[in-house]
Structure formats: structure tokens, C-alpha cells
Write a protein that holds these residues in place. Sequence first.
Motif, short mmCIF file in Angstrom:
data_model
loop_
_atom_site.label_atom_id
_atom_site.label_comp_id
_atom_site.label_asym_id
_atom_site.label_seq_id
_atom_site.Cartn_x
_atom_site.Cartn_y
_atom_site.Cartn_z
N VAL A 278 0.84 -1.20 0.00
CA VAL A 278 0.00 0.00 0.00
C VAL A 278 0.87 1.25 0.00
CG1 VAL A 278 -1.56 1.38 1.44
CG2 VAL A 278 -2.09 -1.02 0.98
N VAL A 279 1.87 1.29 0.86
CA VAL A 279 2.76 2.45 0.94
C VAL A 279 3.54 2.62 -0.37
CG1 VAL A 279 4.80 3.42 2.08
CG2 VAL A 279 2.96 2.40 3.45
N GLY A 280 4.08 1.51 -0.90
CA GLY A 280 4.84 1.59 -2.15
C GLY A 280 4.00 2.08 -3.31
N SER A 281 2.79 1.55 -3.44
CA SER A 281 1.91 1.96 -4.55
C SER A 281 1.45 3.40 -4.40
CB SER A 281 0.70 1.03 -4.62
OG SER A 281 1.07 -0.25 -5.07
N ALA A 282 1.16 3.81 -3.17
CA ALA A 282 0.73 5.19 -2.93
C ALA A 282 1.84 6.17 -3.30
CB ALA A 282 0.32 5.37 -1.47
N ILE A 283 3.05 5.87 -2.89
CA ILE A 283 4.18 6.77 -3.19
C ILE A 283 4.46 6.78 -4.69
CG2 ILE A 283 6.68 7.07 -2.90
CD1 ILE A 283 6.32 6.13 0.00
N GLY A 284 4.46 5.61 -5.31
CA GLY A 284 4.69 5.55 -6.76
C GLY A 284 3.65 6.35 -7.53
N ALA A 285 2.39 6.21 -7.13
CA ALA A 285 1.31 6.95 -7.81
C ALA A 285 1.46 8.45 -7.60
CB ALA A 285 -0.05 6.47 -7.28
N ALA A 286 1.86 8.85 -6.39
CA ALA A 286 2.04 10.28 -6.11
C ALA A 286 3.17 10.87 -6.95
CB ALA A 286 2.31 10.48 -4.62
N VAL A 287 4.27 10.13 -7.09
CA VAL A 287 5.38 10.59 -7.92
C VAL A 287 4.91 10.77 -9.37
CG1 VAL A 287 7.63 9.96 -8.88
CG2 VAL A 287 7.16 9.59 -6.45
N ALA A 288 4.14 9.81 -9.86
CA ALA A 288 3.61 9.91 -11.22
C ALA A 288 2.74 11.15 -11.39
CB ALA A 288 2.82 8.65 -11.57
N ALA A 289 1.92 11.44 -10.38
CA ALA A 289 1.04 12.62 -10.44
C ALA A 289 1.85 13.91 -10.44
CB ALA A 289 0.07 12.61 -9.26
N MET A 290 2.92 13.95 -9.65
CA MET A 290 3.75 15.16 -9.57
C MET A 290 4.33 15.54 -10.93
SD MET A 290 5.96 14.53 -6.10
CE MET A 290 5.17 14.16 -4.53
N PHE A 291 4.60 14.53 -11.75
CA PHE A 291 5.25 14.79 -13.03
C PHE A 291 4.30 14.62 -14.22
CE2 PHE A 291 8.66 13.94 -10.09
CZ PHE A 291 9.59 14.93 -10.40
N GLY A 292 3.00 14.62 -13.94
CA GLY A 292 2.02 14.62 -15.01
C GLY A 292 2.01 13.38 -15.89
N VAL A 293 2.30 12.23 -15.31
CA VAL A 293 2.28 10.99 -16.09
C VAL A 293 0.83 10.68 -16.50
CG1 VAL A 293 2.65 8.49 -16.02
CG2 VAL A 293 4.34 10.04 -15.02
N GLY A 294 0.63 10.40 -17.77
CA GLY A 294 -0.70 10.05 -18.27
C GLY A 294 -0.69 8.69 -18.93
N ASP A 295 -1.83 8.02 -18.91
CA ASP A 295 -1.95 6.71 -19.53
C ASP A 295 -3.22 6.71 -20.37
OD1 ASP A 295 -2.01 4.06 -20.26
OD2 ASP A 295 -2.54 3.29 -18.27
N HIS A 296 -3.09 6.40 -21.66
CA HIS A 296 -4.23 6.44 -22.58
C HIS A 296 -4.95 5.11 -22.67
CE1 HIS A 296 -3.24 10.40 -24.61
NE2 HIS A 296 -2.17 10.18 -23.85
N ALA A 297 -4.51 4.09 -21.93
CA ALA A 297 -5.15 2.77 -21.98
C ALA A 297 -5.60 2.37 -20.58
CB ALA A 297 -4.17 1.73 -22.52
N PRO A 298 -6.77 1.73 -20.46
CA PRO A 298 -7.22 1.27 -19.15
C PRO A 298 -6.51 -0.01 -18.73
CG PRO A 298 -8.82 0.68 -20.84
CD PRO A 298 -7.75 1.49 -21.52
N HIS A 299 -5.23 0.13 -18.49
CA HIS A 299 -4.39 -1.00 -18.09
C HIS A 299 -3.16 -0.42 -17.39
CE1 HIS A 299 -3.81 -5.34 -18.40
NE2 HIS A 299 -2.52 -5.12 -18.57
N GLY A 300 -2.32 -1.29 -16.83
CA GLY A 300 -1.16 -0.78 -16.11
C GLY A 300 0.07 -1.62 -16.31
N GLY A 301 1.17 -1.19 -15.68
CA GLY A 301 2.43 -1.89 -15.80
C GLY A 301 3.24 -1.41 -16.99
N PRO A 302 4.49 -1.84 -17.07
CA PRO A 302 5.37 -1.39 -18.16
C PRO A 302 4.84 -1.69 -19.56
CG PRO A 302 6.67 -2.39 -16.41
CD PRO A 302 5.23 -2.62 -16.05
N ILE A 303 3.92 -2.64 -19.70
CA ILE A 303 3.42 -2.97 -21.03
C ILE A 303 2.68 -1.80 -21.68
CG2 ILE A 303 1.19 -3.92 -20.25
CD1 ILE A 303 1.55 -6.06 -22.46
N VAL A 304 2.17 -0.85 -20.87
CA VAL A 304 1.44 0.29 -21.45
C VAL A 304 2.37 1.43 -21.84
CG1 VAL A 304 -0.64 -0.27 -20.12
CG2 VAL A 304 0.96 1.43 -19.22
N LEU A 305 3.67 1.23 -21.71
CA LEU A 305 4.65 2.29 -22.01
C LEU A 305 4.42 2.97 -23.36
CD1 LEU A 305 7.00 3.52 -20.43
CD2 LEU A 305 8.54 1.97 -21.64
N PRO A 306 4.06 2.23 -24.42
CA PRO A 306 3.85 2.91 -25.72
C PRO A 306 2.73 3.94 -25.72
CG PRO A 306 4.16 0.55 -26.03
CD PRO A 306 3.99 0.77 -24.56
#
Length: 349
Positions: A278-306
Motif C-alpha cells: 500500500v505504501v509503495g503503490s501510494a508513493i509511486g502513484a504520487a510521484v507519477a502525479a507530480m510529473f504529469g504521467v498520463g496513460d491512454h489505456a485502461p491497463h497498467g504496468g510497463p506494457i502500457v509504455l507505448p
Amino acid sequence: MSEELKNIRQYLMTGVSYMIPIVVIGGVLIALSIALSGVEAGKGAVVTNPVFKNMLDIGVAAFSMMVPVLAGFIAYGIADRPGIAPGLVGGVLAANLKAGFLGGIVAGFIAGYVARWIKSWQVPLSLKPIMPIFVIPLLSALVVGGLMIYVVGTPIAGLMEAMTSGLKAMGQGNAVLLSLVMGAMIAFDMGGPVNKVAFLFGAAMIGEGIYTVMGPVAVAICIPPLGMGVATLLAPKKYSEMEREAGYGALAMGMIGITEGAIPFAAGDPIRVIPSIVVGSAIGAAVAAMFGVGDHAPHGGPIVLPVVDNPIMFIVAILIGVGVTAFMVNMLKKPVSEELDSDSTGINA
């Protein structure tokens, strides 16, 4: 009572030991089918090849057995064979009610203790042959089924509605705070009702043209399995042989965004594992939000990198979350003794 409390981990590990092959079959086949097919913006994983589609279907079928098997064999650990059937029934109901693996654990313990209690009844000699194959499973299934439907089901539905309303209200405010909450929700029950609320909220925002909500969710999705997989590599003496083997499967599932890869670890040691992921995922998600990370697919993990906006920070956020999870869980865990390693097979003679 104190002796029974000591046995709880063994009951959990009995369920986990039988569940792990199911998780590996389902997770790896789903991961392979998605990895070989890829994801598309706005659609997520798109599997059209007939062979890969069949592979996906087999994996989904295996995954559908995960919670029932966990519950059934927790009950088996408590009450021996008479506990299996009511435990499986309770596990299926937990899955149908979207209660996740935590609901499966509750169902397994209820079924196991009820079955063991009924086993202790003094009955006429003529009834003893039918007790383990008729009376005990039937009565235990009625009890666990009634409790899952009438006591567990309604609160879960209300909880999901309340959480969805809360996320909608929060979405108008601080993006980092929203991501912290959603990241924690994603990891909490790994595919259960809390996870589903956060995921569906992020996916709904894609339809609104807002991709910076799904971005942090996509980061959080893969941190639990990747974090636990890395943790087993960094401190193998703190994990049983069974858990170390599950760690390799968790790494594969994490790369494809299958959060359930961490469930065997959380089911076997929820007090240490769940806070860490829970702590790891919360921190990771917060870091992504700080830098405006966006995902155009309803999926997760490195596979959505494109289909990710700001892919470098997407990877950085994942690495930070994985590092936090692996470090925290290994700090909390103690080395596994050879005796516990042997007992954790969960096989009753």
C-alpha cells in the motif's frame, strides 16, 4: 486460544500453497497473451489472435478459481476434508460478491471453524458415516453462504458506492492527494472491491479525455507484484521456498500489470505485506502525479509504455514504488526457519 492463534498462519499458508499454482497458471497465461498482443490507446489490452485468445481464456478460467481454492483449503487446514466443500462454496460467493481475496480468507475461516465445530458434535452411531459427506458440508455451506450473502455482500456494495463518490469529490482538488489515495486503494486488496473502484475511476477518466488519473493508477497496479518479486530476490532467507518460486511469477505478472501476482504473499502474511505494498503503490502513484504521467489505456504496468505520456517518469515512479515496497516488507519480515518452511507446504497427512 493462544495455540489456535499460532495456527492461523499455518491455515493461511495451507490455502496459499494450493492457490499458488492457480495464480501462476492464470497470471502467466494472461500475461503472455497480453504481452504478445499489446495494448491500444483507449482500449487497453486487445487480444484478437485466436491462439492468444484461447490462452487468455485459459488464464482467466484459472484466475476465476483463485479465491475459491484459497478459501477451500484454508477451511481444509482447519477442519480437514469436511471443510473443503463449504470453503469452496464460500470462496465462490466471495468472488461473485467482488469481495476479493480478503473475502475469500474470511469465507475460508468461517467455513473451517463451522465445519470443525460440527465435527465435534456427539451424534448417534448410525449418523456418523454420513456426517463428513453430507451433514457437515451441508450445514457449513449454509452458514458460510448466509453470512457471505447477508452480512458481507451488502456492506461491500455500499462501500464501493461511497468510495466512488469520495474519489469524484477529491478529483476536483489536489491531484497528488488523489493519486496517493488511489494508489493505496489499488494495492489494498489487489483486484478486490477497493482496487476495482480506483481502477474503474481511472478508466472512466480516459473516456473524459483526462489521462493523468489513469497514469498514477497504471504505476500503482504493477508495484505490488514487482515489489514482492524484488523483495524475494533481495532477501531470500525471509521467504519460504514456495514464496521464492511465486516471486518469479509475480515479476512476470507485474510487467504486464496483473496486481494479483502479489496475492499469495498478502494472503500468507497480510499484516506485513499489505502495508508495504500500500505504501509503495501510494508513493509511486504520487510521484507519477507530480510529473504529469498520463496513460491512454485502461491497463497498467510497463506494457502500457507505448501509450504513456512522460514515459521516463512513469518508469521512475514504478522503480521508486517497487523500492519502497521491497525495502519495507523486508524490514518487517523475519527470516523463515527451516521448520516453518517445511510446515508451509500445508499438506496434511
